[in-house]
Design an enzyme around this catalytic site. Structure first.
Site, PDB file in Angstrom:
ATOM      1  N   CYS A 195       2.235 -29.166  19.960  1.00  0.00           N
ATOM      2  CA  CYS A 195       1.655 -27.735  19.889  1.00  0.00           C
ATOM      3  C   CYS A 195       3.111 -26.832  19.480  1.00  0.00           C
ATOM      4  O   CYS A 195       2.795 -25.858  18.874  1.00  0.00           O
ATOM      5  CB  CYS A 195       0.857 -26.939  20.726  1.00  0.00           C
ATOM      6  SG  CYS A 195       1.693 -27.266  22.707  1.00  0.00           S
ATOM      7  N   HIS A 196       4.089 -27.307  19.908  1.00  0.00           N
ATOM      8  CA  HIS A 196       5.299 -26.563  19.430  1.00  0.00           C
ATOM      9  C   HIS A 196       5.685 -26.534  18.005  1.00  0.00           C
ATOM     10  O   HIS A 196       6.484 -25.659  17.556  1.00  0.00           O
ATOM     11  CB  HIS A 196       6.536 -26.916  20.196  1.00  0.00           C
ATOM     12  CG  HIS A 196       7.035 -28.372  20.047  1.00  0.00           C
ATOM     13  ND1 HIS A 196       6.454 -29.584  20.513  1.00  0.00           N
ATOM     14  CD2 HIS A 196       7.843 -28.918  19.166  1.00  0.00           C
ATOM     15  CE1 HIS A 196       6.914 -30.641  19.974  1.00  0.00           C
ATOM     16  NE2 HIS A 196       7.842 -30.362  19.203  1.00  0.00           N
TER      17      HIS A 196
END
Length: 110
Positions: free
Chosen positions: A61-62
């Protein structure tokens, strides 16, 4: 994938996570572009699914950033230690931000 929580993952979140796993290291995608890939017109809904991501870092998700090519948020925060961690994870993949924006626009999938 290892789960951090015991709540079930919604079908929507599963679609978000599956699409995100296709983004290779060294690249980022905007919340809006990730939404388009799964037929969702709400970048906020994408952000909410990512905020609850129990599979990090396997589901990266980064790698999701704001449409203005700023880092966006991480773990439900837009500053502080959470954002610093996101920037470290991205830097480890060769993704750099200058003056609060993605330095190399070719790394962004829009």
């Amino acid at each position: 994938m290892t789960r951090r929580r015991t709540e079930p993952v919604s079908a929507f979140a599963q679609r978000v996570y599956a699409a995100l796993c296709k983004i290779p290291p060294g690249h980022v995608i905007t919340y809006a572009a990730l939404g388009r890939r799964i037929g969702c017109r709400s970048p906020r809904a994408i952000g909410q699914a990512l905020r609850a991501n129990p599979f990090a870092p396997q589901v990266p998700c980064h790698r999701v950033i704001a449409s203005d090519l700023s880092p966006g948020g991480f773990n439900g925060r837009t500053s502080g230690a959470a954002l610093a961690k996101k920037l470290r994870l991205l830097a480890a993949e060769g993704i750099v931000f200058k003056n609060g924006r993605l330095a190399d626009h070719t790394q962004a999938i829009r």
